[in-house]
Design a protein around this motif. Structure first.
Motif, PDB file in Angstrom:
ATOM      1  N   HIS A 161       0.818  -1.213   0.000  1.00 21.75           N
ATOM      2  CA  HIS A 161       0.000   0.000   0.000  1.00 21.75           C
ATOM      3  C   HIS A 161       0.854   1.266   0.000  1.00 21.75           C
ATOM      4  O   HIS A 161       0.416   2.330   0.422  1.00 21.75           O
ATOM      5  CB  HIS A 161      -1.018  -0.039   1.148  1.00 21.75           C
ATOM      6  CG  HIS A 161      -1.970  -1.180   0.965  1.00 21.75           C
ATOM      7  ND1 HIS A 161      -3.011  -1.144   0.076  1.00 21.75           N
ATOM      8  CD2 HIS A 161      -1.953  -2.436   1.481  1.00 21.75           C
ATOM      9  CE1 HIS A 161      -3.639  -2.320   0.079  1.00 21.75           C
ATOM     10  NE2 HIS A 161      -3.007  -3.112   0.921  1.00 21.75           N
ATOM     11  N   CYS A 171      -7.269   1.718  -5.252  1.00 19.57           N
ATOM     12  CA  CYS A 171      -6.684   0.461  -4.780  1.00 19.57           C
ATOM     13  C   CYS A 171      -7.791  -0.579  -4.579  1.00 19.57           C
ATOM     14  O   CYS A 171      -8.977  -0.306  -4.734  1.00 19.57           O
ATOM     15  CB  CYS A 171      -5.883   0.697  -3.506  1.00 19.57           C
ATOM     16  SG  CYS A 171      -4.846  -0.717  -3.055  1.00 19.57           S
ATOM     17  N   CYS A 175      -9.090  -0.703   0.763  1.00 22.45           N
ATOM     18  CA  CYS A 175      -8.024   0.310   0.897  1.00 22.45           C
ATOM     19  C   CYS A 175      -8.513   1.652   0.359  1.00 22.45           C
ATOM     20  O   CYS A 175      -9.020   1.732  -0.754  1.00 22.45           O
ATOM     21  CB  CYS A 175      -6.759  -0.112   0.151  1.00 22.45           C
ATOM     22  SG  CYS A 175      -5.470   1.170   0.197  1.00 22.45           S
TER      23      CYS A 175
HETATM   24 ZN   LIG Z   1      -3.832   0.290  -1.164  1.00 26.53          ZN
END
Ligand SMILES: [Zn+2]
Length: 322
Positions: A161, A171, A175
């Motif tokens: 990430h 994402c 996320c």
């Molecule tokens: Zn992410």
């Protein structure tokens, strides 16, 4: 006395691999499950069913180790958050221990994969290493000064990430980021980019597979690339380069001796790793890039299961000493 046995369970974003493991790291029984779309209760049930299945074949186990794709508070065994599974604020260790009637230990899935690779696998001679597991998402673990580094609360080391493209796509999963390495270079990305390549090149093997009504997964792309399909190979080369840009940051920040690439996508082998190495050789800071090795996981996609078992053995040893 027969060797002790534990159960190691490695849970990814879409599937679970578990097994009964002895102290020589021999796996005696394996279990696989998938949980696409399962809610929290169903997800926890699947964990319990998987353990029950292997336990039926080998009832003499002493503990269970879990690697789960979540931010796990290391001290308490609480799963605080997960990109891919409904495991936010779940007292995972306590709930599983109560339901299974066995000692349970839990950590992030990539941390346990790194534990296996650091003790017995690709980086067993290293004190500074980084693991990235490319599957549904990208899990990652840090070995710094010979210890697994988890951050202040156990929730760190999420290199998947790290943002590599400010204007990149949203994402995956829950996320809130965009342009994270995970959405640019995971196993899922290989499938998504494979489908786009199939549409661009209908006469390629990839295009014909799509025309035949097959879902284009990362596994299909990898299989066709190994068979020599140029469209599939170009997908792996592009994803490998993107991975390389993520690794440039890893090399510059951590100066590791080695970076281990694991997870299901490592079935692509050098088709993915060679382009990643080329980017690191060109873009990372010279003194650090010259010494880093970028290697496949020794245990392939079984690192997590074996590492979860090692964690369970560790917890038994610590309990005996207490
Ligand atoms: Zn992410």
């Amino acid at each position: 006395m027969p060797p002790r046995r534990v159960i190691g369970i490695d849970a990814g974003g879409t599937k679970l691999l578990g097994g009964v493991v002895d102290e020589g790291l021999v796996v005696h029984h394996r279990v696989r499950r998938t949980w696409r779309g399962a809610d929290r209760a169903e997800t926890l049930d699947i964990f319990v069913e998987a353990v029950d299945e292997v336990r039926a074949a080998a009832p003499d186990v002493d503990a269970v180790g879990f690697g789960i794709p979540a931010l796990v508070e290391w001290e308490t065994g609480v799963s605080r958050w997960s990109t891919h599974l409904p495991l936010a604020d779940v007292r995972f260790r306590d709930v599983m221990s109560e339901r299974l009637g066995l000692p349970v230990v839990v950590d992030n899935d990539a941390n346990v994969a790194l534990l296996a690779e650091a003790r017995h696998g690709a980086v067993r001679d290293c004190s500074h290493a980084v693991l990235l597991a490319l599957g549904t998402g990208i899990g990652s673990g840090l070995l710094l000064d010979g210890r697994i580094y988890r951050g202040s609360r156990g929730m760190g080391a999420e290199i998947g990430h790290m943002v590599v493209d400010l204007h990149g796509p949203d994402c995956q999963g829950a996320c809130p980021g965009r342009g994270c390495l995970e959405v640019m270079a995971s196993g899922s990305t290989i499938g998504r980019e494979g489908e786009l390549a199939a549409r661009r090149s209908p006469s390629s093997a990839l295009g014909r597979r799509l025309a035949a009504g097959r879902e284009i997964s990362g596994g299909i792309v990898t299989e066709l690339a190994h068979d020599g399909d140029e469209a599939a190979r170009s997908v792996l080369a592009e994803v490998g380069r993107r991975l390389g840009y993520g690794l440039v940051g890893v090399v510059n920040v951590f100066n590791p001796e080695a970076i281990v690439i694991g997870g299901g996508a490592i079935a692509a082998g050098e088709l993915l790793l060679a382009p990643a190495r080329a980017v690191v050789a060109e873009r990372a800071l010279p003194a650090a890039r010259e010494t880093v090795r970028i290697v496949p996981a020794h245990f392939g996609d079984e690192s997590g299961m074996l590492g979860a078992a090692l964690l369970a053995f560790d917890s038994l040893a610590a309990g005996a000493a207490a």
